[in-house]
Write an enzyme that holds these catalytic residues in place. Structure first.
Site, PDB file in Angstrom:
ATOM      1  CD  GLU A   1      20.789  -2.862   7.268  1.00  0.00           C
ATOM      2  OE1 GLU A   1      21.421  -4.013   7.592  1.00  0.00           O
ATOM      3  OE2 GLU A   1      20.562  -1.855   7.668  1.00  0.00           O
TER       4      GLU A   1
ATOM      5  CD  GLU B   1      27.980  -8.943  14.912  1.00  0.00           C
ATOM      6  OE1 GLU B   1      26.920  -8.424  15.608  1.00  0.00           O
ATOM      7  OE2 GLU B   1      27.748  -9.547  13.859  1.00  0.00           O
TER       8      GLU B   1
ATOM      9  CE  LYS C   1      17.341   3.139  16.077  1.00  0.00           C
ATOM     10  NZ  LYS C   1      16.403   3.047  14.689  1.00  0.00           N
TER      11      LYS C   1
ATOM     12  CE  LYS D   1      21.852  -6.957  14.264  1.00  0.00           C
ATOM     13  NZ  LYS D   1      21.147  -5.548  14.924  1.00  0.00           N
TER      14      LYS D   1
ATOM     15  CG  HIS E   1      44.709  -1.941 -13.324  1.00  0.00           C
ATOM     16  ND1 HIS E   1      45.320  -2.039 -14.747  1.00  0.00           N
ATOM     17  CD2 HIS E   1      44.738  -0.582 -13.122  1.00  0.00           C
ATOM     18  CE1 HIS E   1      45.649  -0.759 -14.979  1.00  0.00           C
ATOM     19  NE2 HIS E   1      45.160   0.109 -14.099  1.00  0.00           N
TER      20      HIS E   1
ATOM     21  N   GLY F   1      19.588   3.182  11.699  1.00  0.00           N
ATOM     22  CA  GLY F   1      21.258   3.074  11.861  1.00  0.00           C
ATOM     23  C   GLY F   1      21.844   3.457  10.455  1.00  0.00           C
ATOM     24  NE  ARG F   2      18.428   1.026   5.566  1.00  0.00           N
ATOM     25  CZ  ARG F   2      17.691   0.385   6.268  1.00  0.00           C
ATOM     26  NH1 ARG F   2      18.422  -0.366   7.605  1.00  0.00           N
ATOM     27  NH2 ARG F   2      16.517   0.002   6.230  1.00  0.00           N
TER      28      ARG F   2
HETATM   29  O1  F6P Z   1      22.820  -5.620  10.804  1.00  0.00           O
HETATM   30  C1  F6P Z   1      21.803  -4.904  10.980  1.00  0.00           C
HETATM   31  C2  F6P Z   1      21.625  -3.859  11.626  1.00  0.00           C
HETATM   32  O2  F6P Z   1      20.472  -4.006  12.289  1.00  0.00           O
HETATM   33  C3  F6P Z   1      21.747  -2.526  10.846  1.00  0.00           C
HETATM   34  O3  F6P Z   1      20.736  -1.968  10.514  1.00  0.00           O
HETATM   35  C4  F6P Z   1      22.624  -1.568  12.170  1.00  0.00           C
HETATM   36  O4  F6P Z   1      22.973  -0.390  11.503  1.00  0.00           O
HETATM   37  C5  F6P Z   1      23.435  -2.642  12.781  1.00  0.00           C
HETATM   38  O5  F6P Z   1      22.630  -3.722  12.717  1.00  0.00           O
HETATM   39  C6  F6P Z   1      24.239  -2.140  14.001  1.00  0.00           C
HETATM   40  O6  F6P Z   1      23.011  -1.957  15.140  1.00  0.00           O
HETATM   41  P1  F6P Z   1      23.245  -1.277  16.234  1.00  0.00           P
HETATM   42  O7  F6P Z   1      23.484   0.105  16.302  1.00  0.00           O
HETATM   43  O8  F6P Z   1      21.967  -1.233  17.173  1.00  0.00           O
HETATM   44  O9  F6P Z   1      24.253  -1.954  17.093  1.00  0.00           O
END
Ligand code: F6P
Length: 529
Positions: free
Chosen positions: A358, A218, A212, A498, A389, A272-273
């Site tokens: 979240e 990452e 987004k 972050k 199990h 995002g979620r």
């Molecule tokens: O880790 C938190 C977060 O902000 C989530 O809410 C989101 O889905 C994810 O990081 C990834 O964010 P982006 O889509 O901006 O890379």
């Protein structure tokens, strides 16, 4: 919307008193008249049934919860969600994931944007793109069809499409071998990317950068590594044939060199979620096909309509959300466990964990006041058979207890496995019954029982039914947030993490560790020894 403290409502006080009466009873006492209990506590929509008969609740509980919903203006809050009001008040945003699956370009106008039109234009573009990758007509720089698709994203830009691809792509069938293989890469340490690239041919590989913000550490690290891998054999001028992207941040997509026909928009009114229904789903659409993906969207819209129109006592997400509030605030259960009894749904708890935790991991109300009651149970789980199990012992006889969602499919994945599927279903029912009824004997073999669960049964795991199930959980989460008066759509806690990680990384890269916290310096010193 008027902000209220739910614990000051009349219904809250009545529920508190009522909880004393409920605590004196045992769930097994309410399960003897199955037909009556089922009539009162089971709700269906299409091919999905939610069986709340094993809730620690009586019809009076439901009446009081309905009163609480009224006092907290749930109906008005649901209308506000769908109409594009700024329900994400701390960020001044709407939360219009429901518009992403509304049929026929329906949606409100938000900040001058025709949401319905924007969604249907984007949908036409990314689903066309997905089909062109899937049918082999989209090629890489040398004209070879795409055979390997790698979605690079994390959190909401990974978990949804990853789960849907796993749940709905028919791996192992003859036809599935003709389609591109779709991988998902989220981890920062390079291992997941390396594994995805192990058998990939650069000439037939497509990366989808899904972010987004297009700033997530990452994702950007993996996208850069992917580009470096490609440029070992593809000329930098041709690298754009191998990238697609989904983001709000068009400037960053320009800078990365994503071609116009392979970039898809996202909007700040999609969290995002809650974004799997948006172009974020493009990798899933490649994995399952655009038609199946449209059915998934349709299923979610069926649940949206159910949520908007049904009264409390026959509204499955409202009942689920209100019972979650009841279990947490009045019965003291702080943990919620999700156990799917169908291998295809194994990673559902991972997906739901972000959606639920979240969204509900908040202790400040929308009006800025600190909450004075518990909010947001922790959610965890695993495939039900495996859980039996491992941690199911804790569920049955542990000192702490949790509420459980058992999720099953009436018809399994393959007709040849019908007998084992039946065993899986019988195990699910047995677990739910033992958890509810317990085993009333003295000593080590006694189970206390009286532990609540919901049973969610899908006739079949079709895209439509899965869409309903996921939208059901989204709405349950929203209901809980409305009752607690918290914002389900921000996540300042993870954002702060972050930012601090970025600061630390910069200091460590400059070898200027003196400004790190004292104990962090200790462990870094140990690392160098
Ligand atoms: O880790 C938190 C977060 O902000 C989530 O809410 C989101 O889905 C994810 O990081 C990834 O964010 P982006 O889509 O901006 O890379």
């Amino acid at each position: 919307m008027e902000h209220k403290d739910p614990s000051q409502t009349v219904a809250w006080g009545l529920l508190r008193e009522h909880a004393r009466a409920v605590s004196a009873a045992h769930l097994r006492d309410w399960l003897s008249d199955g037909a009556q209990r089922y009539g009162q506590f089971a709700v269906s929509e299409g091919e999905l049934i939610a069986d709340f008969t094993r809730a620690r609740a009586t019809p009076e509980t439901l009446t009081l919860l309905s009163q609480l919903a009224d006092e907290m203006q749930l109906d008005a809050c649901v209308a506000a969600l769908f109409s594009g009001e700024l329900v994400n008040n701390t960020e001044g945003r709407a939360a219009l994931h429901t518009s992403l699956r509304a049929s026929g370009a329906q949606g409100p106008i938000v900040a001058g944007m025709d949401v319905g039109r924007a969604v249907s234009d984007a949908q036409a573009k990314y689903l066309r793109f997905a089909e062109s990758v899937r049918d082999g007509s989209r090629t890489g720089s040398s004209g070879k069809s795409i055979k390997t698709v790698i979605n690079i994203g994390i959190g909401g830009s990974d978990l949804g499409p990853r789960f849907i691809s796993a749940a709905l792509s028919a791996k192992g069938t003859a036809s599935s071998r003709d389609y591109p293989t779709v991988h998902f890469v989220a981890g920062l340490d390079g291992q997941e990317l390396r594994a995805a690239l192990a058998d990939a041919d650069p000439a037939s590989t497509l990366f989808i950068i899904c972010s987004k913000t297009f700033t997530t550490l990452e994702t950007i690290a993996n996208a850069n590594a992917a580009r470096a891998w490609l440029t070992r054999s593809v000329s930098p001028a041709d690298v754009h044939f191998h990238f697609a992207a989904v983001s709000v941040n068009s400037g960053a997509m320009d800078a990365f060199g994503v071609a116009d026909d392979a970039r898809f928009p996202l909007w700040d009114w999609v969290g995002g979620r809650y974004s799997v229904w948006s172009p974020v789903g493009v990798a899933a659409a490649i994995a399952i096909g655009a038609d199946a993906y449209r059915e998934l969207l349709h299923g979610a819209s069926v649940m949206d309509e159910h949520f908007r129109s049904r009264p409390v006592n026959s509204n499955m997400p409202v009942l689920h959300g209100m019972l979650a509030v009841w279990q947490q605030n009045f019965l003291g259960l702080d943990q919620h466990v999700v156990l799917p009894y169908d291998q295809r749904l194994t990673t559902l708890p991972d997906y739901l964990q972000q959606l639920w935790m979240e969204s509900l991991g908040k202790t400040v109300r929308c009006d800025g006041a600190a909450v004075k009651y518990a909010t947001g149970a922790s959610l965890w789980g695993n495939n039900g058979s495996s859980a039996q199990h491992s941690f199911a012992q804790w569920l049955h006889q542990g000192a702490a207890s949790a509420s459980v969602d058992y999720i099953g499919t009436a018809v399994g994945a393959h007709p040849d496995d019908a007998d084992v599927h039946l065993q899986s279903l019988s195990n699910m029912l047995a677990q739910a019954e033992v958890l509810a009824r317990g085993h009333d004997v003295a000593g080590h073999k006694g189970h206390p029982g009286n532990r609540p669960s919901t049973l969610l049964l899908l006739k079949e795991l079709t895209p439509c039914n899965l869409g309903m199930l996921l939208a059901f959980y989204e709405h349950s989460v929203y209901v809980q947030s409305v009752i607690w008066g918290i914002n389900a759509f921000d996540q300042f806690g993870v954002e702060r993490g972050k930012q601090i990680a970025g600061d630390y990384a910069a200091l460590m890269a400059q070898q200027d560790e003196s400004q790190l916290p004292p104990v962090a310096r200790q462990i870094l010193n140990w690392r160098k020894m």
